[in-house]
Write a protein that holds these residues in place. Structure first.
Motif: not given
Length: 453
Positions: A238-259
């Motif tokens: 095929t002639n497929n052409r694509g672009f992908d992008g992703r941004l993630v923040l991973m802060p922690k507060s004590g023993n709690t992991q956020f995403h």
């Protein structure tokens, strides 16, 4: 012989020496001198013998101390076993920086689906080898690495990951066949997902590995990922052409992991007669029935955008995602935008266990008290609402509301058994009942046995 014994002997000898003149007072002076000389010689001989005995006694004591130390060391070695080897396969290292680590996974699924009788679709018991992968990964020196896996499930040979990587500090570059950056659920390995299959939208919108080049940068609590891709190994023509992008923040507060994360996806189909099709099974993979299906749609390109969030706190976790897929259809005035998403919660029923997380995605759960070490492994209960809407701009592909539950038992880090149930409530399903009704429910039940290394 100790010093007190020696002194006693010497005292006795001296007494004899001083007493001799008394007993020999009638003897001549010359005889007395001879007797005294002989006694002195005997005294010297006696002193020498005492020294010899003391030396032999000291040697015997030293030998006894050494023997006691040897016995104590032997007893300690017997009482203290050698450290157990690591359960996972170790990498084979070479001096020039190369390494080779074999890897693999085996997943066997079984279960059944229950559908309304009058729609005439297959149901009942089915089973399959869901994944049977073998491969290897490692380093090749100079910051370069590799990963290669082949899947033999379904009597077919398919390439999973086949990449060359380069890492320098916080930056990693990957070239080859690998996941582009769509969705927390999609990027989480199938070894570590909470349900027998991923959320409906990931399969419906065609998330898959593709050939391309990508860059990932991780610094502190942030990860930025971007790449350009063509198509997968099965569709290299095929002639497929694509672009992908992703941004993630991973802060922690004590023993709690956020995403917190977001991603965008663009795919130029590149063919005059290109089509797309969005459809999905009812939870389990061993059935070929799909009750929501847009059919083939003439299209020029796809644009997708997703948001993702999660939290892990001790035995509890929660996750939610939403994804919008817009299709550019040149023959239509309005381009349809389809939507999918899920929300889930999970809780470990066993003490001390928590869900793994690493590098912007969920990772391996390691039981705090595994089987074989006096424990029962980890037990996790999960509930999920799974939504997929394939109706828009005149296209009626159907809607799916899924109500899912899973119970996962991990005896060890590398073994897993899972029970899954899903009640799929369909609106505008593609198959109608005998009376023409397209709104009905399908039940799905699946079990999985899994091992990896």
């Amino acid at each position: 012989m100790n010093s007190s014994i020696r002194l006693s002997v010497l005292a006795a000898a001296m007494s004899c020496t001083f007493a001799t003149p008394v007993f020999a007072q009638d003897a001549s002076p010359t005889a007395a001198q001879q007797d005294l000389a002989e006694m002195r010689a005997q005294l010297a001989t006696l002193a020498a013998r005492i020294d010899q005995l003391e030396g032999e006694l000291a040697q015997e004591k030293a030998a006894n101390v050494a023997q006691d130390a040897t016995i104590a060391a032997t007893a300690e070695a017997v009482a203290t076993p050698a450290p157990a080897p690591e359960p996972q396969v170790a990498a084979l290292e070479k001096k020039d920086g190369w390494s080779f680590k074999p890897r693999g996974r085996l997943m066997y699924d079984a279960g059944f689906t229950s559908v309304p009788d009058s729609i005439g679709r297959d149901d009942g018991f089915q089973n399959e080898v869901r994944r049977a992968r073998l491969g290897a990964s490692g380093d090749v020196g100079g910051g370069f690495g590799y990963k290669f896996e082949i899947d033999f499930a379904g009597n077919e040979v398919e390439v999973a990951d086949a990449i060359l990587t380069y890492g320098h500090g916080d930056l990693e570059v990957a070239i080859g066949h690998h996941n582009n950056f769509q969705s927390l659920e999609e990027l989480t390995s199938s070894l570590h997902t909470t349900f027998i299959e991923r959320a409906a939208f990931t399969d419906a919108f065609g998330f898959e590995r593709r050939i391309g080049a990508s860059v990932s940068y991780e610094k502190g609590i942030a990860i930025a990922q971007a790449g350009v891709f063509t198509d997968n190994f099965d569709d290299t023509g095929t002639n497929n052409r694509g672009f992908d992008g992703r941004l993630v923040l991973m802060p922690k507060s004590g023993n709690t992991q956020f995403h917190f994360g977001g991603s965008i996806h663009f795919n130029e189909l590149g063919e005059d007669d290109a089509t797309v099709r969005y459809r999905q099974r009812p939870l389990v993979h061993f059935t070929s029935e799909r009750f929501v299906n847009t059919g083939n749609i003439d299209a020029e390109s796809e644009f997708g955008a997703g948001i993702e969030g999660a939290v892990i706190s001790g035995p509890f976790h929660a996750a939610a995602e939403g994804y919008w897929q817009n299709v550019d259809i040149p023959t239509m005035g309005d381009n349809p935008t389809f939507f999918g998403g899920y929300a889930e919660v999970g809780y470990f029923l066993t003490k001390g266990d928590t869900r793994g997380y690493k590098g912007g995605k969920f990772d391996r759960t390691k039981p705090e008290n595994p089987v074989g070490e006096g424990g029962t492994g980890s037990v996790q209960l999960n509930l999920r609402y799974d939504y997929l809407d394939l109706n828009d701009a005149g296209i009626i592909g159907g809607k799916q509301n899924g109500y899912l539950a899973s119970l996962i038992w991990k005896p060890t880090d590398y073994t897993l058994f899972s029970l899954n149930y899903g009640k799929m409530d369909y609106t505008d399903a593609v198959y109608a009942k005998a009376d023409g009704d397209t709104d009905y429910t399908v039940d799905a039940f699946g079990v999985r046995a899994q091992v990896d290394f």
